[in-house]
Design an enzyme around this catalytic site. Structure first.
Site, PDB file in Angstrom:
ATOM      1  N   THR A  34       2.888  24.202  -4.409  1.00 29.76           N
ATOM      2  CA  THR A  34       2.590  25.521  -3.747  1.00 29.76           C
ATOM      3  C   THR A  34       3.394  25.544  -2.370  1.00 29.76           C
ATOM      4  OG1 THR A  34       0.327  25.930  -4.835  1.00 29.76           O
ATOM      5  CG2 THR A  34       0.938  27.203  -3.028  1.00 29.76           C
ATOM      6  N   ASP A  73       9.265   2.693   2.018  1.00 32.00           N
ATOM      7  CA  ASP A  73       7.938   3.526   2.329  1.00 32.00           C
ATOM      8  C   ASP A  73       7.972   3.109   3.847  1.00 32.00           C
ATOM      9  OD1 ASP A  73       5.612   4.559   3.063  1.00 32.00           O
ATOM     10  OD2 ASP A  73       4.562   3.715   1.163  1.00 32.00           O
ATOM     11  N   PHE A  90       0.822  -0.981   0.045  1.00 33.36           N
ATOM     12  CA  PHE A  90       0.059   0.015  -0.203  1.00 33.36           C
ATOM     13  C   PHE A  90       0.773   1.195   0.015  1.00 33.36           C
ATOM     14  CE2 PHE A  90      -2.424   3.584   1.467  1.00 33.36           C
ATOM     15  CZ  PHE A  90      -3.787   3.347   1.190  1.00 33.36           C
ATOM     16  N   LYS A  92       2.689  10.254   8.691  1.00 36.40           N
ATOM     17  CA  LYS A  92       1.980   9.686  10.131  1.00 36.40           C
ATOM     18  C   LYS A  92       2.770  10.015  11.311  1.00 36.40           C
ATOM     19  CE  LYS A  92      -0.342   5.980   7.900  1.00 36.40           C
ATOM     20  NZ  LYS A  92      -1.587   6.059   7.922  1.00 36.40           N
TER      21      LYS A  92
END
Ligand SMILES: Cc1ncc(COP(=O)(O)O)c(C=O)c1O
Length: 488
Positions: free
Chosen positions: A370, A315, A208, A346
């Site tokens: 941005t 990850d 995931f 997280k």
């Protein structure tokens, strides 16, 4: 029905509480969850937003869900969210608990107020203190060998911008110092090659990495996440080892399984339709079901990525910042060379990725947006890091996790038809139920017993407590798990 082993009677007098004045335990006063007030709150919200995944509301009625008397307004409240022992912590993202005094103090600092009211577009107008803030926060936690940080807003944005960096790096190498051609420039404006090249990312079945357009093509947990969304059809997934637990007892077969998976990964690297430029892997597949692999497997992946010139992205969005008993889960692998990129989010409350200088884009604005993250959240990360260091919270996760895992094995042995495959590192723990339906019932019953946690994969229950979770909290959890297992 078995009698309780009496976890709640244990005192753990050797342990200083990391938080003072918490409630002694969860308090559920409703016979169904969500209770009537939460239901009413969700109905109101549902007129504006989809609330079908929500089952509790915080903040209304002073941190209770509205089903019990408000009793801890503004008080530091770490593992206990008034009603529940919170073992899920805002999808594994709460590091220090609710109302952390350190975070409240940081939030009131002039530095934080300045960033809150004058939010900078970091790529073009960074504040004069930004370098210092990074040096004192994220860079102090940078994995060994990675000297740069790209800041971002969420785990998905981190992974997607990391993929972009890998693609741009690959193309730059391919050009070998030659100029970008006019054909490159004109074709990319039509989404065609060679300007928009056919390049691929490899990930793993059960992995995931997010739900946006690039990340979703590397996510393989549930069809519903992917359904109806155009995908990069040449991107490749490879089997993640399906290991047997406890790992120590099944080493020979697990080694074989990992060798099988490494061999398939190599075949796919060699025979991919589009060149595989990056490989992304979680240290523990989390949403996919808390699937583990050994340091040897990850070293095998490192060797393959080196051999085929592939950027290795680890990850650490869910595993990073302490819960596994290492600050970064991949530290436990002792790789012969560091991963090229480590992504995070997280528990750091801010997101981004660490990397080496070669992965900077070759021109400004190419990997850009941005805000490029948020200094407010990075200042929070600084406080989180200071709390982790001053309170030795990574060690706390390792020690509390070892205790919890040992006792979960005892419950597993007492109720083998209900609970199996207890596994994990630090407090990053999970176990299986016999099937998805029984898992869902178990999770619902745990909530009624005062423990909020979540499922993962087809039939697993995972625990993702905050870093200040201690043995006395583990006892509350163990008592609930044992009671629910005994009635299952
Ligand atoms: C391993 C991993 N990567 C990426 C993500 C996506 O992060 P976010 O939801 O912040 O976009 C998640 C979220 O659960 C995750 O667990």
């Amino acid at each position: 029905m078995a009698t309780s082993r009496g976890y709640l009677g244990r005192t753990h007098e050797d342990q200083q509480p990391l938080v003072q004045g918490e409630p002694s335990g969860p308090k559920i006063i409703t016979s169904a969850i969500p209770g009537p007030k939460t239901k009413a709150g969700l109905e109101r919200l549902d007129k504006l937003q989809d609330t079908r995944a929500a089952f509790i509301m915080t903040g209304s009625n002073d941190m209770s869900d509205g089903n019990q008397e408000p009793r801890r307004k503004g008080k530091e409240c770490l593992s206990i969210l008034v009603m529940y022992l919170d073992m899920f912590c805002q999808i594994a993202s709460l590091p220090l608990g609710y109302n952390s005094k350190a975070l409240i103090d940081a939030a009131s600092s002039p530095e934080m107020i300045q960033m809150l009211v004058n939010r900078p577009a970091l790529g073009i107008v960074p504040h004069g203190t930004w370098a210092k803030t990074l040096e004192h926060s994220l860079m102090r936690a940078a994995p060994k060998g990675l000297t740069q940080v790209f800041t971002a807003m969420c785990g998905t944005c981190s992974n997607e911008t990391a993929y972009k960096a890998a693609f741009m790096y690959y193309q730059k190498q391919k050009r070998g110092g030659n100029e970008i051609t006019s054909e490159d420039l004109s074709t990319c404006m039509r989404n065609e090659g060679p300007g928009s090249p056919d390049l691929a990312v490899m990930s793993f079945d059960g992995g995931f990495h997010g739900r946006l357009f690039g990340s979703l093509s590397t996510t393989y947990t549930k069809p519903l996440h992917k359904l109806d969304i155009p995908a990069f059809s040449n991107w490749v997934s490879s089997p993640f080892p399906a290991l047997r637990y406890p790992l120590e007892k099944h080493q020979v077969e697990n080694d074989k399984e990992e060798e099988r998976c490494l061999a398939i990964a190599e075949e796919k690297m060699k025979n991919a339709k589009s060149p595989i430029v990056a490989l992304i892997v979680e240290p523990i597949q989390s949403e996919g079901g808390d699937n583990h692999a050994s340091p040897r497997f990850f070293q095998g992946l490192r060797d393959l990525t080196k051999k085929y010139g592939i950027i290795m992205i680890v990850d650490e969005v869910q595993t990073g910042v302490g819960p596994t008993g290492h600050f970064w889960a991949h530290e436990a692998w002792n790789l012969t060379s560091p991963p090229d990129i480590v992504t995070f989010s997280k528990k750091f409350q801010t997101a981004g990725w660490f990397h080496g200088p070669e992965l900077r884009a070759d021109a400004p604005y190419r990997n850009f947006n941005t805000w490029l993250g948020d200094p407010v959240r990075v200042l929070q990360a600084k406080t989180i890091l200071e709390e982790i260091e001053s309170k030795d919270l990574v060690k706390n996760a390792a020690e509390t996790g070892a205790y919890l895992k040992k006792e979960l094995h005892v419950i597993e042995n007492t109720y083998p038809k209900v609970i199996s495959a207890v596994r994990g590192l630090g407090t990053f723990l999970a176990f299986d139920l016999p099937n998805p339906q029984e898992r869902d019932v178990f999770v619902a019953r745990l909530r009624l017993a005062g423990v909020n946690t979540g499922g993962c994969g087809p039939k697993s229950i995972r625990f993702r407590p905050m870093l200040v979770f201690q043995k006395r909290h583990a006892d509350i959890l163990l008592d609930a798990v044992e009671r629910v297992a005994s009635q299952h």
